[in-house]
Design a protein around this motif. Sequence first.
Motif, PDB file in Angstrom:
ATOM      1  N   ARG A   1      22.942 -34.813  20.568  1.00 22.74           N
ATOM      2  CA  ARG A   1      23.887 -35.512  21.435  1.00 22.74           C
ATOM      3  C   ARG A   1      23.214 -36.037  22.701  1.00 22.74           C
ATOM      4  NH1 ARG A   1      28.793 -34.254  19.171  1.00 22.74           N
ATOM      5  NH2 ARG A   1      29.907 -35.290  20.868  1.00 22.74           N
ATOM      6  N   LEU A   2      21.964 -35.653  22.902  1.00 18.56           N
ATOM      7  CA  LEU A   2      21.188 -36.137  24.034  1.00 18.56           C
ATOM      8  C   LEU A   2      19.810 -36.524  23.527  1.00 18.56           C
ATOM      9  CD1 LEU A   2      21.800 -36.376  27.084  1.00 18.56           C
ATOM     10  CD2 LEU A   2      20.556 -34.245  27.419  1.00 18.56           C
ATOM     11  N   LYS A   3      19.404 -37.743  23.802  1.00 18.16           N
ATOM     12  CA  LYS A   3      18.130 -38.254  23.305  1.00 18.16           C
ATOM     13  C   LYS A   3      16.962 -37.584  24.019  1.00 18.16           C
ATOM     14  CE  LYS A   3      19.853 -41.200  20.384  1.00 18.16           C
ATOM     15  NZ  LYS A   3      19.677 -40.994  18.929  1.00 18.16           N
ATOM     16  N   SER A   4      15.818 -37.567  23.349  1.00 23.13           N
ATOM     17  CA  SER A   4      14.638 -36.899  23.894  1.00 23.13           C
ATOM     18  C   SER A   4      14.160 -37.531  25.190  1.00 23.13           C
ATOM     19  CB  SER A   4      13.510 -36.910  22.861  1.00 23.13           C
ATOM     20  OG  SER A   4      13.861 -36.153  21.727  1.00 23.13           O
ATOM     21  N   TYR A   5      14.298 -38.861  25.301  1.00 27.06           N
ATOM     22  CA  TYR A   5      13.809 -39.524  26.518  1.00 27.06           C
ATOM     23  C   TYR A   5      14.681 -39.182  27.731  1.00 27.06           C
ATOM     24  CZ  TYR A   5      17.393 -43.006  25.210  1.00 27.06           C
ATOM     25  OH  TYR A   5      18.557 -43.637  24.851  1.00 27.06           O
ATOM     26  N   VAL A   6      15.841 -38.586  27.509  1.00 28.89           N
ATOM     27  CA  VAL A   6      16.668 -38.080  28.600  1.00 28.89           C
ATOM     28  C   VAL A   6      16.493 -36.572  28.747  1.00 28.89           C
ATOM     29  CG1 VAL A   6      19.032 -37.804  29.467  1.00 28.89           C
ATOM     30  CG2 VAL A   6      18.368 -39.909  28.282  1.00 28.89           C
ATOM     31  N   ALA A   7      16.432 -35.869  27.616  1.00 27.61           N
ATOM     32  CA  ALA A   7      16.367 -34.402  27.641  1.00 27.61           C
ATOM     33  C   ALA A   7      15.045 -33.894  28.207  1.00 27.61           C
ATOM     34  CB  ALA A   7      16.585 -33.848  26.237  1.00 27.61           C
ATOM     35  N   LEU A   8      13.937 -34.499  27.816  1.00 27.60           N
ATOM     36  CA  LEU A   8      12.636 -34.029  28.284  1.00 27.60           C
ATOM     37  C   LEU A   8      12.489 -34.110  29.804  1.00 27.60           C
ATOM     38  CD1 LEU A   8      10.039 -35.190  25.583  1.00 27.60           C
ATOM     39  CD2 LEU A   8      10.471 -32.856  26.376  1.00 27.60           C
ATOM     40  N   PRO A   9      12.828 -35.242  30.430  1.00 25.05           N
ATOM     41  CA  PRO A   9      12.778 -35.263  31.900  1.00 25.05           C
ATOM     42  C   PRO A   9      13.741 -34.255  32.538  1.00 25.05           C
ATOM     43  CG  PRO A   9      12.839 -37.493  31.036  1.00 25.05           C
ATOM     44  CD  PRO A   9      13.096 -36.591  29.886  1.00 25.05           C
ATOM     45  N   ALA A  10      14.895 -34.037  31.898  1.00 27.45           N
ATOM     46  CA  ALA A  10      15.858 -33.077  32.449  1.00 27.45           C
ATOM     47  C   ALA A  10      15.303 -31.659  32.397  1.00 27.45           C
ATOM     48  CB  ALA A  10      17.175 -33.160  31.675  1.00 27.45           C
ATOM     49  N   VAL A  11      14.693 -31.292  31.267  1.00 27.07           N
ATOM     50  CA  VAL A  11      14.074 -29.964  31.156  1.00 27.07           C
ATOM     51  C   VAL A  11      12.946 -29.830  32.172  1.00 27.07           C
ATOM     52  CG1 VAL A  11      12.739 -28.440  29.656  1.00 27.07           C
ATOM     53  CG2 VAL A  11      14.720 -29.658  28.743  1.00 27.07           C
ATOM     54  N   SER A  12      12.160 -30.886  32.317  1.00 28.80           N
ATOM     55  CA  SER A  12      11.057 -30.863  33.283  1.00 28.80           C
ATOM     56  C   SER A  12      11.575 -30.693  34.705  1.00 28.80           C
ATOM     57  CB  SER A  12      10.240 -32.158  33.177  1.00 28.80           C
ATOM     58  OG  SER A  12       9.715 -32.319  31.875  1.00 28.80           O
ATOM     59  N   LEU A  13      12.685 -31.357  35.013  1.00 29.91           N
ATOM     60  CA  LEU A  13      13.270 -31.243  36.347  1.00 29.91           C
ATOM     61  C   LEU A  13      13.713 -29.808  36.625  1.00 29.91           C
ATOM     62  CD1 LEU A  13      14.249 -32.565  38.959  1.00 29.91           C
ATOM     63  CD2 LEU A  13      16.388 -33.161  37.777  1.00 29.91           C
ATOM     64  N   ILE A  14      14.298 -29.164  35.625  1.00 32.16           N
ATOM     65  CA  ILE A  14      14.707 -27.765  35.783  1.00 32.16           C
ATOM     66  C   ILE A  14      13.495 -26.878  36.024  1.00 32.16           C
ATOM     67  CG2 ILE A  14      15.594 -25.762  34.510  1.00 32.16           C
ATOM     68  CD1 ILE A  14      17.744 -27.500  33.360  1.00 32.16           C
ATOM     69  N   LEU A  15      12.446 -27.072  35.251  1.00 25.82           N
ATOM     70  CA  LEU A  15      11.241 -26.246  35.397  1.00 25.82           C
ATOM     71  C   LEU A  15      10.588 -26.452  36.759  1.00 25.82           C
ATOM     72  CD1 LEU A  15       9.665 -26.615  31.829  1.00 25.82           C
ATOM     73  CD2 LEU A  15      11.040 -24.726  32.729  1.00 25.82           C
ATOM     74  N   VAL A  16      10.507 -27.699  37.207  1.00 24.08           N
ATOM     75  CA  VAL A  16       9.924 -27.988  38.519  1.00 24.08           C
ATOM     76  C   VAL A  16      10.756 -27.338  39.619  1.00 24.08           C
ATOM     77  CG1 VAL A  16       9.457 -29.817  40.195  1.00 24.08           C
ATOM     78  CG2 VAL A  16       8.776 -30.108  37.809  1.00 24.08           C
ATOM     79  N   THR A  17      12.062 -27.432  39.496  1.00 24.54           N
ATOM     80  CA  THR A  17      12.942 -26.831  40.495  1.00 24.54           C
ATOM     81  C   THR A  17      12.748 -25.320  40.572  1.00 24.54           C
ATOM     82  OG1 THR A  17      14.599 -28.563  40.158  1.00 24.54           O
ATOM     83  CG2 THR A  17      15.339 -26.523  41.198  1.00 24.54           C
TER      84      THR A  17
END
Length: 446
Positions: free
Chosen positions: A197-213
């Motif tokens: 339901r969420l494309k990889s080009y959106v999900a990957l940056p979102a996961v990265s943002l969580i990890l960076v935070t």
Amino acid sequence: MSDTGNTTAPQKLKINLSNVERAVVYTAVFLAPYATFRFSTLFFTVSDFFFCISLLLLTIDGRICSKALDNLTGLWLLAFTVLFVGMMTGSLANGDPVRGLVVMAQYLFAYLVLMLIVLRSDPTEAYRLAAIFLLSVMLIDLHGVITFYAVGYVPAAEKGVVTGGKRLATVLRNPNLAAAINALTLPILLFFWSSGRLKSYVALPAVSLILVTVVLTSSNSGLFVTIVSLGVFTATISTPRLLLRLASGAVLVVGALALFGSKDLFPQTFQRRVLDAISSGEISEAGTFASRAALMEEALQTISDRGIWLVGIGADQFRQVSVQEAPVHNLYLLLWVEGGLLAFIGWMMFSCIGLLLLLAVRKGNGDKSAMAAVITTIVAILIIAFSNPHMYARYWTIPVFLSFGLALARLKHPPEADQPLGVHRWKPVEALKPNRGAAVVHPLEW
């Protein structure tokens, strides 16, 4: 003519009322992480205000679901009753009855009222509410990361987005809380990603943002629960597609670290609070562990000295007897010392009911994305409870209810094929009808 007018007017009113309530609950869920947006010193946030309006509109419209958790709703009510009896018994016998009522009112709102509001029978609403909460946390993270690098610490009377110790606190004004909220939101993000339901080009940056935070918060407990959440979700779903996606993300991260730097790439505070403790093996170097460990020892000593079993010392009373004059940052010990084993068992029952929902999904359609979201959320909240006092803040329970809502949506309305977020393709109604003469067993009937 008059008959037509009489029938259409209520329908229009009902439609408009539903739309207004939907906008209100969307606003409430979006503002749920912003605990600092509150009225005066009371723990009643702007989000709570919108939730109350939503409850009022649902009541007027007659749309309150009495079985929000389906057949598990009764067990959830039983769990709250056990928690309530344990905490109030201690408060009446040994503590302050008024404080007991105040604390249990907070638990009532967080664990019962929000369940009636957030859990919806419409699967589309379940997806939307989860997506809105996820978007809210992503915006908080994005604002925090930008502020951390572009502005940094700003001396002020109140706590800021970046602390004086160069830790990212976000608008939540608390680094450990910011990391924990991200860890609790991660299962929702991974659910949308793994279910397509969420494309990889959106999900990957979102996961990265969580990890960076989480890294910028320099929170040991937050980093630990985030890593565990990733591991549990991946182990539960165990699909080649998700493994490939996570592996590709890991390769990018490892490659970037190998190419551009070493541990100096991480913030100095993260190196001092987290990496040094990991490399040396000395857990005492991990932030404020020493003071929290002292509180835990004090709580255990209080339990032993007073022989606390079924009846505790009452809500908010541990801080009165503590040498540090603070609540123990361990929910299990805090519930035991203040509410006795009844309060402890009552709170643990909530997680057990989540496991029953997990078994129902497995028995029903075996949707791995839904199962992973439920079990990961349960594991995350159980770990977070080891480092927090009373967990009646709404940002603790809303991610849990949202994950449960996603599981119920997949259980009752299994999609024919996973679609990007906002696109729904359900099986035809005829395909869901049981064969005549066949025994129908509800997945949540035990």
